[in-house]
Design a protein around this motif. Structure first.
Motif, PDB file in Angstrom:
ATOM      1  N   ASP A  13       0.350  -1.033  -0.014  1.00 36.18           N
ATOM      2  CA  ASP A  13      -0.348   0.132  -0.342  1.00 36.18           C
ATOM      3  C   ASP A  13       0.655   1.695   0.346  1.00 36.18           C
ATOM      4  O   ASP A  13       0.283   2.618  -0.032  1.00 36.18           O
ATOM      5  CB  ASP A  13      -0.628   0.448   0.634  1.00 36.18           C
ATOM      6  CG  ASP A  13      -0.738   0.176   2.218  1.00 36.18           C
ATOM      7  OD1 ASP A  13       0.472  -0.937   2.239  1.00 36.18           O
ATOM      8  OD2 ASP A  13      -1.057   0.333   4.046  1.00 36.18           O
ATOM      9  N   GLY A  14       2.076   0.987  -0.781  1.00 39.65           N
ATOM     10  CA  GLY A  14       2.434   2.267  -0.523  1.00 39.65           C
ATOM     11  C   GLY A  14       3.658   2.914   0.448  1.00 39.65           C
ATOM     12  O   GLY A  14       4.152   3.651   0.551  1.00 39.65           O
ATOM     13  N   CYS A  15       2.814   2.482   2.024  1.00 42.50           N
ATOM     14  CA  CYS A  15       3.915   3.040   3.230  1.00 42.50           C
ATOM     15  C   CYS A  15       6.071   2.972   3.567  1.00 42.50           C
ATOM     16  O   CYS A  15       6.313   1.611   2.576  1.00 42.50           O
ATOM     17  CB  CYS A  15       3.923   1.976   3.967  1.00 42.50           C
ATOM     18  SG  CYS A  15       4.348   2.581   6.125  1.00 42.50           S
ATOM     19  N   GLY A 126      12.620   9.060   0.962  1.00 43.37           N
ATOM     20  CA  GLY A 126      11.721   9.189   0.765  1.00 43.37           C
ATOM     21  C   GLY A 126      10.905  10.593   0.372  1.00 43.37           C
ATOM     22  O   GLY A 126      10.148  11.099  -1.268  1.00 43.37           O
ATOM     23  N   LYS A 127      10.787  11.699   1.369  1.00 43.20           N
ATOM     24  CA  LYS A 127      11.124  13.113   1.040  1.00 43.20           C
ATOM     25  C   LYS A 127      11.588  13.665  -0.154  1.00 43.20           C
ATOM     26  O   LYS A 127      11.537  14.180  -0.954  1.00 43.20           O
ATOM     27  CB  LYS A 127      10.288  13.734   2.464  1.00 43.20           C
ATOM     28  CG  LYS A 127       9.553  13.497   2.550  1.00 43.20           C
ATOM     29  CD  LYS A 127       9.200  14.423   4.358  1.00 43.20           C
ATOM     30  CE  LYS A 127       8.294  14.026   5.049  1.00 43.20           C
ATOM     31  NZ  LYS A 127       8.319  14.741   6.983  1.00 43.20           N
ATOM     32  N   LEU A 128      12.601  13.618  -0.105  1.00 48.57           N
ATOM     33  CA  LEU A 128      13.458  13.747  -1.316  1.00 48.57           C
ATOM     34  C   LEU A 128      13.405  13.169  -2.780  1.00 48.57           C
ATOM     35  O   LEU A 128      13.183  13.985  -3.261  1.00 48.57           O
ATOM     36  CB  LEU A 128      14.950  13.201  -0.595  1.00 48.57           C
ATOM     37  CG  LEU A 128      17.060  13.901  -1.563  1.00 48.57           C
ATOM     38  CD1 LEU A 128      16.159  15.824  -1.291  1.00 48.57           C
ATOM     39  CD2 LEU A 128      17.956  13.792  -0.708  1.00 48.57           C
ATOM     40  N   ALA A 129      13.342  12.041  -2.499  1.00 51.05           N
ATOM     41  CA  ALA A 129      12.856  11.391  -3.831  1.00 51.05           C
ATOM     42  C   ALA A 129      11.954  12.468  -4.968  1.00 51.05           C
ATOM     43  O   ALA A 129      11.442  12.388  -5.657  1.00 51.05           O
ATOM     44  CB  ALA A 129      12.251   9.840  -3.703  1.00 51.05           C
ATOM     45  N   GLY A 151      -0.983   0.098   5.827  1.00 51.17           N
ATOM     46  CA  GLY A 151      -2.693   0.369   6.782  1.00 51.17           C
ATOM     47  C   GLY A 151      -2.243   1.990   7.634  1.00 51.17           C
ATOM     48  O   GLY A 151      -2.944   2.346   8.015  1.00 51.17           O
ATOM     49  N   HIS A 152      -0.629   2.476   6.957  1.00 49.87           N
ATOM     50  CA  HIS A 152      -0.794   3.635   7.462  1.00 49.87           C
ATOM     51  C   HIS A 152       0.840   4.456   6.293  1.00 49.87           C
ATOM     52  O   HIS A 152       1.552   3.752   6.381  1.00 49.87           O
ATOM     53  CB  HIS A 152      -0.311   4.044   9.067  1.00 49.87           C
ATOM     54  CG  HIS A 152       1.111   3.095   9.630  1.00 49.87           C
ATOM     55  ND1 HIS A 152       2.408   3.550   8.996  1.00 49.87           N
ATOM     56  CD2 HIS A 152       1.126   1.518   9.824  1.00 49.87           C
ATOM     57  CE1 HIS A 152       3.147   1.977   9.765  1.00 49.87           C
ATOM     58  NE2 HIS A 152       2.586   0.909   9.732  1.00 49.87           N
ATOM     59  N   GLY A 153       0.526   5.474   7.003  1.00 48.43           N
ATOM     60  CA  GLY A 153       1.831   6.361   6.330  1.00 48.43           C
ATOM     61  C   GLY A 153       3.378   6.233   7.557  1.00 48.43           C
ATOM     62  O   GLY A 153       3.067   4.959   7.822  1.00 48.43           O
ATOM     63  N   PRO A 154       4.044   6.931   6.933  1.00 44.59           N
ATOM     64  CA  PRO A 154       4.287   7.765   5.348  1.00 44.59           C
ATOM     65  C   PRO A 154       4.433   7.011   4.145  1.00 44.59           C
ATOM     66  O   PRO A 154       4.374   5.714   4.350  1.00 44.59           O
ATOM     67  CB  PRO A 154       5.488   8.377   5.792  1.00 44.59           C
ATOM     68  CG  PRO A 154       5.958   7.528   6.485  1.00 44.59           C
ATOM     69  CD  PRO A 154       5.308   7.061   7.615  1.00 44.59           C
ATOM     70  N   THR A 155       4.127   7.801   3.504  1.00 42.50           N
ATOM     71  CA  THR A 155       3.694   6.926   1.488  1.00 42.50           C
ATOM     72  C   THR A 155       4.722   7.386   1.024  1.00 42.50           C
ATOM     73  O   THR A 155       4.640   8.519   1.100  1.00 42.50           O
ATOM     74  CB  THR A 155       2.387   6.487   1.152  1.00 42.50           C
ATOM     75  OG1 THR A 155       1.857   7.987   1.130  1.00 42.50           O
ATOM     76  CG2 THR A 155       0.931   5.866   2.167  1.00 42.50           C
ATOM     77  N   LEU A 156       4.743   6.419   0.034  1.00 46.08           N
ATOM     78  CA  LEU A 156       5.390   6.416  -0.833  1.00 46.08           C
ATOM     79  C   LEU A 156       4.815   7.900  -2.364  1.00 46.08           C
ATOM     80  O   LEU A 156       3.094   8.027  -2.275  1.00 46.08           O
ATOM     81  CB  LEU A 156       6.009   5.948  -2.246  1.00 46.08           C
ATOM     82  CG  LEU A 156       7.377   6.167  -3.114  1.00 46.08           C
ATOM     83  CD1 LEU A 156       8.069   6.454  -2.838  1.00 46.08           C
ATOM     84  CD2 LEU A 156       7.161   4.576  -4.497  1.00 46.08           C
ATOM     85  N   TYR A 157       5.476   9.336  -2.910  1.00 49.18           N
ATOM     86  CA  TYR A 157       5.273  10.029  -2.896  1.00 49.18           C
ATOM     87  C   TYR A 157       3.444  10.358  -2.312  1.00 49.18           C
ATOM     88  O   TYR A 157       2.542  11.065  -3.038  1.00 49.18           O
ATOM     89  CB  TYR A 157       4.952   9.391  -4.850  1.00 49.18           C
ATOM     90  CG  TYR A 157       6.143   9.356  -5.194  1.00 49.18           C
ATOM     91  CD1 TYR A 157       7.369  10.136  -5.350  1.00 49.18           C
ATOM     92  CD2 TYR A 157       6.702   7.914  -5.868  1.00 49.18           C
ATOM     93  CE1 TYR A 157       8.285  10.807  -6.019  1.00 49.18           C
ATOM     94  CE2 TYR A 157       7.986   8.133  -6.140  1.00 49.18           C
ATOM     95  CZ  TYR A 157       8.904   8.774  -6.311  1.00 49.18           C
ATOM     96  OH  TYR A 157       9.846   8.789  -6.778  1.00 49.18           O
ATOM     97  N   GLN A 158       4.056  11.042  -1.023  1.00 50.68           N
ATOM     98  CA  GLN A 158       2.687  11.492  -0.701  1.00 50.68           C
ATOM     99  C   GLN A 158       1.914  12.618  -0.581  1.00 50.68           C
ATOM    100  O   GLN A 158       1.034  13.393  -0.932  1.00 50.68           O
ATOM    101  CB  GLN A 158       2.858  11.566   0.932  1.00 50.68           C
ATOM    102  CG  GLN A 158       1.809  11.553   1.763  1.00 50.68           C
ATOM    103  CD  GLN A 158       1.823  11.174   3.313  1.00 50.68           C
ATOM    104  OE1 GLN A 158       2.362  10.228   3.950  1.00 50.68           O
ATOM    105  NE2 GLN A 158       1.724  12.132   4.324  1.00 50.68           N
ATOM    106  N   GLY A 159       3.261  13.378  -1.022  1.00 49.03           N
ATOM    107  CA  GLY A 159       3.224  14.988  -1.388  1.00 49.03           C
ATOM    108  C   GLY A 159       3.097  15.578  -2.568  1.00 49.03           C
ATOM    109  O   GLY A 159       2.081  16.830  -3.762  1.00 49.03           O
TER     110      GLY A 159
END
Length: 188
Positions: A13-15, A126-129, A151-159
């Motif tokens: 789920d991208g976490c 992740g955030k820098l990516a 079922g929770h974050g942070p997730t990839l490309y959340q921004g």
């Protein structure tokens, strides 16, 4: 010119919470091989600060019970050039650590790092990516997808990104633990 490769553990789920992945000898060997294939590491300040106290201690043999694969990773990481993007911190005492200025010069700083590192740079934040993908600086993606739903974050490309990134699959290799190592290259 070297390539910039983004590599990270993530769940289905991208976490990208570092505690959600499977940390066994095989996954550590995967990341050790990736590190060996690249000339330098690149992180954001938060990732650097998460790692700077633990991994040097493992490399020095001060962490009791560290498995051989973990120790191998730590020793190699100790010797590897490490670049950190930060707009707030200036000193990086961990061996072979260097500042890449954040802010307005980020594109130029990362491009200069790529140009100066023919073996390529391995990005692990992740955030820098997200920030670097917005600047079209990431060339390849080496994702270790774990058979878990967090079922929770942070997730990839959340921004978010301004547009969809088209990728081509270079390889996919299942690991014994059920994770899949996926290598993608940007199209165009």
């Amino acid at each position: 010119m070297g390539r910039l490769t983004f590599s990270i553990n993530l769940t289905l789920d991208g976490c990208v919470d570092h505690q959600e992945g499977i940390a066994d000898d095989e996954t550590h060997a995967f990341f050790t091989r990736l590190m060996d294939e690249h000339g330098a590491m690149l992180w954001g300040r938060v990732t650097y600060e998460m790692m700077e106290h633990y991994w040097p201690a493992v490399a020095r043999g001060e962490v009791e019970g560290a498995p051989p694969a973990v120790r191998e990773w730590a020793v190699k990481l100790q010797a590897k050039p490490k670049y950190v993007v930060s707009a707030t911190r200036k000193d990086f005492p961990w061996a072979h650590s260097h500042l890449v200025a954040g802010g307005d010069d980020l594109r130029a700083g990362i491009q200069a790092l790529k140009d100066a590192t023919p073996a390529g740079v391995l990005l692990g934040s992740g955030k820098l990516a997200t920030a670097l993908d917005r600047l079209d600086l990431i060339d390849e993606y080496q994702l270790l997808v774990h058979p878990r739903i967090a079922g929770h974050g942070p997730t990839l490309y959340q921004g978010g990104l301004p547009a969809t990134r088209r990728l081509t699959l270079v390889s996919a290799k299942p690991l014994r633990c059920g994770a899949v190592a996926m290598h993608f290259r940007r199209v165009g």
